[in-house]
Motif scaffolding. Structure first.
Motif, short mmCIF file in Angstrom:
data_model
loop_
_atom_site.label_atom_id
_atom_site.label_comp_id
_atom_site.label_asym_id
_atom_site.label_seq_id
_atom_site.Cartn_x
_atom_site.Cartn_y
_atom_site.Cartn_z
N LEU A 127 0.64 -1.06 -0.09
CA LEU A 127 0.00 -0.02 0.07
C LEU A 127 0.86 1.24 0.03
N ALA A 128 2.08 1.14 0.85
CA ALA A 128 2.75 2.22 0.95
C ALA A 128 3.35 2.73 -0.61
N PHE A 129 4.08 1.55 -0.93
CA PHE A 129 4.78 1.88 -2.38
C PHE A 129 3.68 2.17 -3.40
N TRP A 130 2.44 1.60 -3.62
CA TRP A 130 1.74 2.10 -4.55
C TRP A 130 1.11 3.43 -4.30
N THR A 131 0.80 3.77 -3.15
CA THR A 131 0.11 4.89 -2.87
C THR A 131 1.33 6.04 -3.16
#
Length: 153
Positions: free
Chosen positions: A135-139
């Motif tokens: 989630l952190a990566f894609w966001t």
């Protein structure tokens, strides 16, 4: 004054929309940045909203599995688990869970990826770690792309 009021509610909308199931934080952060909201606050709120949904889903699914296991006798559970299935489970947790976490949000959605991981009986701490990382990566990736993409235009 009205503009400031609406802007404050816009940040709440980013949080709430990203917390909805099947709405990805990466899409919401792009929309928020396109509408002119602060990219850092939009990213943080979109991530947090989606993460809360993921954490809640993991917790509820884990409790449901525990409840179901209490209902099923231990002998039946041991008979269902062969050496092959235990080895396949170990391989899934080691290699498949990271792949599911990274690719899942783009292909099937974060919540569906969490459900698949929990159905395959991946440890909830591993699921939470990999889903949080994904989630952190894609966001952040989509936020940076939107910010720099819209600033060029």
């Amino acid at each position: 004054m009205l503009e400031e009021y609406l802007e404050e509610w816009s940040y709440l909308a980013v949080f709430v929309l990203s917390a909805l199931p099947w709405v990805e934080s990466a899409a919401i952060v792009v929309l928020a940045i396109a509408l002119g909201l602060n990219p850092i606050w939009s990213t943080v709120l979109a991530f947090t909203g989606n993460w809360i949904t993921v954490a809640l889903l993991i917790t509820l699914f884990h409790r449901w599995q525990e409840w179901r296991n209490k209902k099923q006798p231990a002998e039946v559970r041991q008979q269902q688990e062969s050496k092959k299935s235990r080895r396949a489970h170990k391989v899934f947790v080691k290699y498949g869970l990271p792949g599911l976490a990274v690719i899942g949000p783009l292909l099937i959605g974060t919540e569906v990826a969490v459900v698949f991981a929990m159905i395959f009986k991946a440890p909830r701490k591993n699921v939470l770690f990999w889903m949080t990382t994904s989630l952190a990566f894609w966001t952040v990736l989509f936020a940076a792309g939107a910010y720099y993409g819209f600033s060029i235009i």
